[in-house]
Design a protein around this motif. Structure first.
Motif, PDB file in Angstrom:
ATOM      1  N   GLY A 192       0.782  -1.260  -0.001  1.00 19.58           N
ATOM      2  CA  GLY A 192      -0.053  -0.121   0.012  1.00 19.58           C
ATOM      3  C   GLY A 192       0.967   1.250   0.119  1.00 19.58           C
ATOM      4  N   LEU A 193       1.990   1.363   0.658  1.00 21.60           N
ATOM      5  CA  LEU A 193       3.072   2.530   0.989  1.00 21.60           C
ATOM      6  C   LEU A 193       3.523   2.692  -0.480  1.00 21.60           C
ATOM      7  CD1 LEU A 193       3.982   4.779   2.243  1.00 21.60           C
ATOM      8  CD2 LEU A 193       5.919   2.928   3.421  1.00 21.60           C
ATOM      9  N   THR A 194       4.049   1.579  -1.083  1.00 23.29           N
ATOM     10  CA  THR A 194       4.545   1.633  -2.357  1.00 23.29           C
ATOM     11  C   THR A 194       3.692   2.140  -3.228  1.00 23.29           C
ATOM     12  OG1 THR A 194       6.068  -0.301  -1.779  1.00 23.29           O
ATOM     13  CG2 THR A 194       5.927   0.289  -3.837  1.00 23.29           C
ATOM     14  N   GLY A 195       2.391   1.394  -3.433  1.00 21.07           N
ATOM     15  CA  GLY A 195       1.586   2.243  -4.382  1.00 21.07           C
ATOM     16  C   GLY A 195       1.323   3.761  -4.253  1.00 21.07           C
ATOM     17  N   ALA A 196       1.155   3.917  -2.978  1.00 18.32           N
ATOM     18  CA  ALA A 196       0.737   5.398  -2.767  1.00 18.32           C
ATOM     19  C   ALA A 196       2.051   6.427  -3.268  1.00 18.32           C
ATOM     20  CB  ALA A 196       0.592   5.717  -1.299  1.00 18.32           C
ATOM     21  N   ILE A 197       3.066   5.850  -2.902  1.00 18.41           N
ATOM     22  CA  ILE A 197       4.244   6.813  -3.478  1.00 18.41           C
ATOM     23  C   ILE A 197       4.619   6.620  -5.112  1.00 18.41           C
ATOM     24  CG2 ILE A 197       7.004   6.611  -3.443  1.00 18.41           C
ATOM     25  CD1 ILE A 197       6.912   5.711  -0.574  1.00 18.41           C
ATOM     26  N   LEU A 198       4.050   5.519  -5.585  1.00 19.75           N
ATOM     27  CA  LEU A 198       4.250   5.589  -6.791  1.00 19.75           C
ATOM     28  C   LEU A 198       3.314   6.452  -7.658  1.00 19.75           C
ATOM     29  CD1 LEU A 198       5.254   1.710  -7.678  1.00 19.75           C
ATOM     30  CD2 LEU A 198       6.508   3.726  -8.058  1.00 19.75           C
ATOM     31  N   TRP A 199       2.058   6.548  -6.891  1.00 22.90           N
ATOM     32  CA  TRP A 199       0.794   7.246  -7.595  1.00 22.90           C
ATOM     33  C   TRP A 199       1.238   8.604  -7.488  1.00 22.90           C
ATOM     34  CZ3 TRP A 199      -3.424   6.480 -10.178  1.00 22.90           C
ATOM     35  CH2 TRP A 199      -4.149   7.354 -10.365  1.00 22.90           C
ATOM     36  N   ILE A 200       1.799   9.178  -6.443  1.00 26.35           N
ATOM     37  CA  ILE A 200       2.196  10.683  -6.093  1.00 26.35           C
ATOM     38  C   ILE A 200       2.946  11.029  -7.103  1.00 26.35           C
ATOM     39  CG2 ILE A 200       3.233  12.246  -4.494  1.00 26.35           C
ATOM     40  CD1 ILE A 200       1.824  10.420  -2.252  1.00 26.35           C
TER      41      ILE A 200
ATOM     42  N   ASN B 242      -6.971  15.531 -18.249  1.00 26.11           N
ATOM     43  CA  ASN B 242      -7.251  16.510 -17.114  1.00 26.11           C
ATOM     44  C   ASN B 242      -7.149  15.903 -15.850  1.00 26.11           C
ATOM     45  OD1 ASN B 242      -7.726  18.871 -15.977  1.00 26.11           O
ATOM     46  ND2 ASN B 242     -10.104  18.793 -16.578  1.00 26.11           N
ATOM     47  N   LEU B 243      -6.222  16.337 -15.150  1.00 24.30           N
ATOM     48  CA  LEU B 243      -6.053  15.681 -13.648  1.00 24.30           C
ATOM     49  C   LEU B 243      -6.211  16.908 -12.758  1.00 24.30           C
ATOM     50  CD1 LEU B 243      -4.968  13.317 -12.228  1.00 24.30           C
ATOM     51  CD2 LEU B 243      -2.535  14.440 -12.149  1.00 24.30           C
ATOM     52  N   SER B 244      -7.347  16.534 -12.384  1.00 20.02           N
ATOM     53  CA  SER B 244      -7.835  17.835 -11.310  1.00 20.02           C
ATOM     54  C   SER B 244      -7.404  17.151  -9.987  1.00 20.02           C
ATOM     55  CB  SER B 244      -9.381  17.762 -11.480  1.00 20.02           C
ATOM     56  OG  SER B 244      -9.988  16.527 -10.969  1.00 20.02           O
ATOM     57  N   LEU B 245      -7.544  17.965  -8.883  1.00 17.04           N
ATOM     58  CA  LEU B 245      -7.087  17.666  -7.500  1.00 17.04           C
ATOM     59  C   LEU B 245      -8.088  16.575  -7.014  1.00 17.04           C
ATOM     60  CD1 LEU B 245      -5.637  17.969  -4.968  1.00 17.04           C
ATOM     61  CD2 LEU B 245      -7.125  19.662  -4.403  1.00 17.04           C
ATOM     62  N   ASN B 246      -9.312  16.690  -7.516  1.00 17.17           N
ATOM     63  CA  ASN B 246     -10.281  15.519  -6.911  1.00 17.17           C
ATOM     64  C   ASN B 246      -9.934  14.142  -7.407  1.00 17.17           C
ATOM     65  OD1 ASN B 246     -11.788  17.335  -5.416  1.00 17.17           O
ATOM     66  ND2 ASN B 246     -13.311  17.564  -7.013  1.00 17.17           N
TER      67      ASN B 246
ATOM     68  N   ALA C 156      -7.116  13.416  -8.838  1.00 17.91           N
ATOM     69  CA  ALA C 156      -5.812  12.684  -8.297  1.00 17.91           C
ATOM     70  C   ALA C 156      -5.769  11.925  -6.762  1.00 17.91           C
ATOM     71  CB  ALA C 156      -4.753  14.131  -8.460  1.00 17.91           C
ATOM     72  N   VAL C 157      -6.697  12.756  -6.103  1.00 20.86           N
ATOM     73  CA  VAL C 157      -6.855  12.227  -4.650  1.00 20.86           C
ATOM     74  C   VAL C 157      -7.685  11.051  -4.747  1.00 20.86           C
ATOM     75  CG1 VAL C 157      -7.839  12.470  -2.294  1.00 20.86           C
ATOM     76  CG2 VAL C 157      -6.748  14.371  -3.580  1.00 20.86           C
ATOM     77  N   PHE C 158      -8.935  10.686  -5.369  1.00 21.85           N
ATOM     78  CA  PHE C 158      -9.619   9.616  -5.474  1.00 21.85           C
ATOM     79  C   PHE C 158      -8.892   8.496  -6.128  1.00 21.85           C
ATOM     80  CE2 PHE C 158     -12.793   7.028  -7.809  1.00 21.85           C
ATOM     81  CZ  PHE C 158     -13.441   6.371  -6.779  1.00 21.85           C
ATOM     82  N   GLY C 159      -8.066   8.719  -7.313  1.00 26.75           N
ATOM     83  CA  GLY C 159      -7.444   7.822  -7.835  1.00 26.75           C
ATOM     84  C   GLY C 159      -6.115   7.265  -7.150  1.00 26.75           C
TER      85      GLY C 159
END
Length: 84
Positions: free
Chosen positions: A13-21, A50-54, A56-59
């Motif tokens: 999960g941490l690796t996925g979050a870092i890669l997504w960011i 179009n990458l909005s903040l919403n 990006a956070v949801f994804g």
């Protein structure tokens, strides 16, 4: 530290979050690079990027949850198959 399903899931999960960011930041900073990659993979017909903040956070949350669940399932199955 013993490898357990929960430890493996947390690491995934941490690796996925870092890669997504990291990928989201690259997509925001270098949109032409994203477009070139989409064209390379034949995703050019997907439409305008179009990458909005919403989104990006949801994804990011969705990707992290999927990575965590996948990591947990992998860790659980590893524990099951490694028992003697």
């Amino acid at each position: 530290m013993k490898l357990s399903a929960l430890n493996f899931a947390n690491a995934a999960g941490l690796t996925g979050a870092i890669l997504w960011i990291a990928c989201a930041l690259v997509a925001i900073a270098l949109p032409d690079l994203y477009k070139a990659g989409a064209d390379l993979l034949s995703f050019g017909s997907v439409g305008h990027f179009n990458l909005s903040l919403n989104s990006a956070v949801f994804g990011g949350v969705l990707f992290t949850v999927i990575a965590w669940v996948s990591g947990y399932l992998f860790g659980w199955s590893l524990e099951m198959f490694s028992k003697k």
